[in-house]
Design an enzyme around this catalytic site. Structure first.
Site, PDB file in Angstrom:
ATOM      1  CG  ASN A 101      -1.913  -1.101   1.196  1.00 34.25           C
ATOM      2  OD1 ASN A 101      -2.673  -1.264   0.252  1.00 34.25           O
ATOM      3  ND2 ASN A 101      -1.894  -1.904   2.236  1.00 34.25           N
ATOM      4  CE1 TYR A 102       0.418   4.442   3.698  1.00 36.09           C
ATOM      5  CE2 TYR A 102       0.492   2.214   4.542  1.00 36.09           C
ATOM      6  CZ  TYR A 102      -0.085   3.469   4.528  1.00 36.09           C
ATOM      7  OH  TYR A 102      -1.146   3.743   5.331  1.00 36.09           O
ATOM      8  CG  LEU A 103       7.018   0.401   0.226  1.00 35.06           C
ATOM      9  CD1 LEU A 103       7.844  -0.832   0.535  1.00 35.06           C
ATOM     10  CD2 LEU A 103       7.744   1.656   0.684  1.00 35.06           C
TER      11      LEU A 103
END
Length: 764
Positions: free
Chosen positions: A721-723
């Site tokens: 979800n973030y990278l």
DNA sequence: AGTCCAACTTAGAATACACATA
DNA sequence: TATGTGTATTCTAAGTTGGACT
């Protein structure tokens, strides 16, 4: 200036050591309790503190929590309110339908082509990863046969390069980097591009297509509706329930709910007071009046026989013959094939959750006031179907009706229903790999933030000095969100959910100020429960000005008062919107996570390392991000054991190595004496053996390190979800790491766009 | 400005599955 | 060939955000 963006390594370690039992819910329970007790007086307290606290009076009290008082006093008022809600909802819905169906009509007239029955393209079910032509020329080690099957015919290659070019243009456009020089030929032919014929034989590259106008999510949508939970099967006669030591036959409904509890008997939940209380209350609602009058105490209920029966059942399932297992598997596949896909705009797309959640007992996370409540069975009459007007509407099960069928192409969901615990809406939506879930845009927004983050940081530093309390609070909160990657922190309705907070909802009791601690100045100690009741514990040195501001914010406040009493997420996000288009609090998390990964990869990757060591570096970079985002997990139950196993493997390997070395030594000695070819050869082969074993040992040790460091850190959430996946793809290409070492099949599907478009020189 | 809520993303735990090992 | 273990997948809860409404 961004040096302090990330905890440095040693600090990370320290934080985690301090945090060894990571979910100190008990410790918090007490505090939570006090919080609730106090809330009632809160208004008063705040009233008092407000005036002394602010330089700047404003008469309008920020948080009027009167609603609380009128609300859950008893069941009747709650019901009343619910009815009201429902009515309002219905009304709004009707209007909405009219509106959107009108919209569709207009649209259709304009875009005639889309309403004709779609041409369905079957997407191959196999491993989603294939080498794009561009990649073929790269040194990237290409994997085993199964991937080769996906190689595309040569002809497509040239075609693809063109496409890639176009896509690059779009990308730039997307990131608002409107550099006129590059833009001169926004190929007109690209705009009216028809569906390419070659699509039949390969995966659909949605990321190379034009985007829909704002708000429109699709033009055609057809699906088979949801799969309902299997009906309840009553227990066999010989499975008994005991009340107060005596056998008792339960009515079907009561029995069903009892089985939910019995199935959880081994779980900690069933020992919790709230869980038991909620369960018992809801269970009684399902009982006949006789049952109700008999069963008055949960502690007199004996579910153990039922529980044993279920355990035996799962055991039996494991023991099933191959054929039986195969049969079940095939049945599942059939279900998936029929209901697991939909057609959205000419493409068959995978649905994420086509099965309706079965009834059961609600399992809230953390200290949830509603844990144990009965999650009721969802019936077709609860279901809203969303599909396009010109599609085949899925038929409800025989003898049933849908609650509603609507045709709203401004939303992405196919099916929805209202759940009975929180009254929230649940949806059936598409898989993360589908076009509609383009997280690509999210990363583009984060990259735009990269360009102006310095400006924003300077801005909030200035704001620390503002005359206005609201501005100062906003600036300090933003500093935390930026530096510590905290979540925004919406207010939550009390008593409805576990008491957790984010940045804006931090309370005074969640931080401690240390003018000096362990040789550092101005240290803030955070200790609170965040999303999913995961504890956030961190000691952070901050700038003097932040520290002084915090002291000011805390003046004359009670522990359970809001730290940022003039701030909420809506105010904060509005401000952010002014700083950069599309900027919200969560973009900082994405930005800081991705930039950290990129930085750490640069720092940690040693060009001379072999592949396993490089992967360890990757995992460490990933881990730095997970720590930043506080992605924790309960240490796996089998952790200690598996660690020991690994250790014994390592020991064995070490012994093997020692043996091999001894053999090498004697072979050398032998060779010295004999000086013949044969003994020389023997030395060589022994040498090789030693080397091989050394390598294996190294690999095991790396694995052990990796696992140990991962004990209570969950990498998957940040990875998913973030990278920005393009960072990882680029890294893989640069160092010749096969992408499947980093991403499994599902992840490769989700990130297909990035695998396709990122080059080795990609910069976040 | 505050409230409410729909829609969507993010999250860890539970469970299923595949694969290695005895 | 069964069993145990690690990984992938599924499940669904719990956040964020923005827009409508008041």
């Amino acid at each position: 200036m961004s040096g302090d963006q990330l905890h440095n390594d040693s600090q990370i370690e320290a934080d985690f050591r301090a945090n060894d039992s990571h979910k100190h819910k008990d410790k918090h329970k007490d505090r939570e309790h006090r919080h609730k007790e106090h809330k009632k007086d809160k208004e008063k307290d705040r009233e008092k503190s407000k005036h002394s606290n602010s330089e700047h009076k404003d008469s309008s009290e920020k948080k009027h929590k009167d609603k609380e008082k009128t609300k859950h006093k008893d069941g009747s008022s709650e019901k009343h309110k619910d009815k009201h809600k429902d009515k309002d909802k219905e009304k709004r819905k009707e209007e909405k339908i009219k509106l959107s169906s009108g919209d569709i009509k207009i649209k259709k007239e304009k875009e005639n082509g889309f309403s004709s029955p779609p041409r369905i393209k079957d997407e191959p079910d196999d491993d989603g990863f294939y080498a794009s032509p561009k990649e073929d020329s790269k040194p990237l080690k290409r994997p085993r046969e199964d991937d080769d099957a996906d190689y595309k015919p040569k002809k497509i290659k040239t075609e693809d390069v063109k496409k890639a070019k176009k896509r690059k243009q779009e990308e730039e456009e997307d990131s608002k980097a409107k550099k006129a020089k590059n833009k001169d030929k926004k190929s007109p032919e690209a705009d009216k591009r028809k569906k390419p014929k070659k699509e039949e034989e390969q995966k659909w590259k949605w990321w190379e297509e034009e985007r829909y106008p704002e708000g429109i999510k699709w033009k055609f949508l057809e699906h088979k509706g949801p799969v309902f939970a299997p009906p309840y099967e009553p227990l066999p006669e010989n499975v008994k329930f005991y009340y107060d030591g005596k056998v008792m036959k339960l009515s079907t409904k009561a029995e069903e709910v009892a089985t939910f509890f019995a199935k959880m008997l081994d779980h900690e939940y069933t020992t919790k007071e709230i869980f038991r209380k909620n369960f018992f209350k809801d269970w009684r609602k399902e009982m006949t009046s006789e049952e109700k009058s008999t069963i008055t105490s949960l502690s007199k209920c004996d579910f153990t026989h039922m529980s044993q029966y279920f355990k035996a059942q799962t055991e039996a399932r494991k023991q099933m013959s191959k054929e039986e297992k195969q049969k079940i598997k095939e049945e599942n596949e059939r279900l998936l094939k029929e209901y697991g896909y939909c057609v959205m705009d000419n493409h068959k797309e995978r649905i994420a959750n086509f099965k309706i959640e079965p009834p059961g007992l609600f399992r809230g996370r953390g200290n949830h006031p509603k844990m144990g409540m009965l999650k009721r069975r969802i019936m077709p009459e609860d279901i809203i179907i969303n599909c396009s007007k010109d599609s085949k509407v899925p038929p409800p099960p025989p003898g049933h009706k849908w609650k509603e069928v609507r045709h709203d192409n401004k939303v992405t969901w196919l099916v929805s229903w209202t759940e009975n615990i929180q009254g929230s809406i649940k949806y059936i939506m598409l898989n993360p790999s589908s076009r509609i879930k383009k997280d690509w845009q999210k990363y583009e927004t984060a990259r735009r933030l990269k360009k102006c983050v310095d400006k924003i940081r300077n801005q909030y530093r200035e704001d620390w000095k503002s005359k206005e309390m609201k501005v100062r609070q906003r600036a300090v909160a933003l500093y935390f969100i930026d530096k510590l990657a905290l979540r925004a922190g919406n207010e939550k309705e009390e008593g409805e959910t576990a008491d957790t907070v984010g940045c804006c909802s931090l309370r005074v009791e969640h931080i401690k100020l240390h003018p000096e601690l362990d040789g550092q100045e101005y240290v803030v100690e955070f200790d609170f429960l965040g999303k999913d009741s995961i504890r956030y514990y961190n000691k952070v040195p901050v700038e003097k000005r932040v520290f002084k501001n915090l002291q000011l914010f805390m003046e004359n406040k009670q522990p359970e008062d809001d730290l940022f009493d003039r701030l909420n997420t809506s105010i904060l996000n509005k401000h952010l919107q002014d700083l950069m288009e599309g900027l919200t609090a969560k973009v900082f998390r994405t930005y800081n996570a991705s930039i950290t990964l990129q930085q750490q990869l640069k720092e940690l990757t040693n060009p001379d390392d072999n592949i396993p060591a490089k992967i360890l570096s990757y995992n460490r970079a990933n881990r730095a991000v997970a720590i930043l985002c506080n992605h924790q997990r309960a240490p796996p139950k089998t952790f200690e054991k598996s660690m020991m196993n690994l250790q014994s493997k390592i020991d064995a390997k070490k012994e093997q190595l020692a043996d091999a070395r001894r053999e090498l030594k004697s072979a050398k000695a032998d060779a010295k004496v004999r000086r013949d070819e044969k003994s020389k050869k023997a030395v060589e082969s022994k040498k090789k053996a030693v080397q091989r074993i050394e390598e294996q040992l190294m690999k095991l040790e790396v694995q052990a390190t990796d696992r140990e460091e991962n004990k209570q850190i969950a990498l998957s959430t940040s990875k998913l979800n973030y990278l920005d996946p393009r960072i990882s793809v680029a890294w893989c290409k640069k160092w010749g790491i096969p992408i499947e070492k980093i991403y499994n099949k599902t992840q490769r599907e989700k990130f297909a766009w990035a695998i396709d478009m990122a080059e080795e020189d990609y910069e976040f």
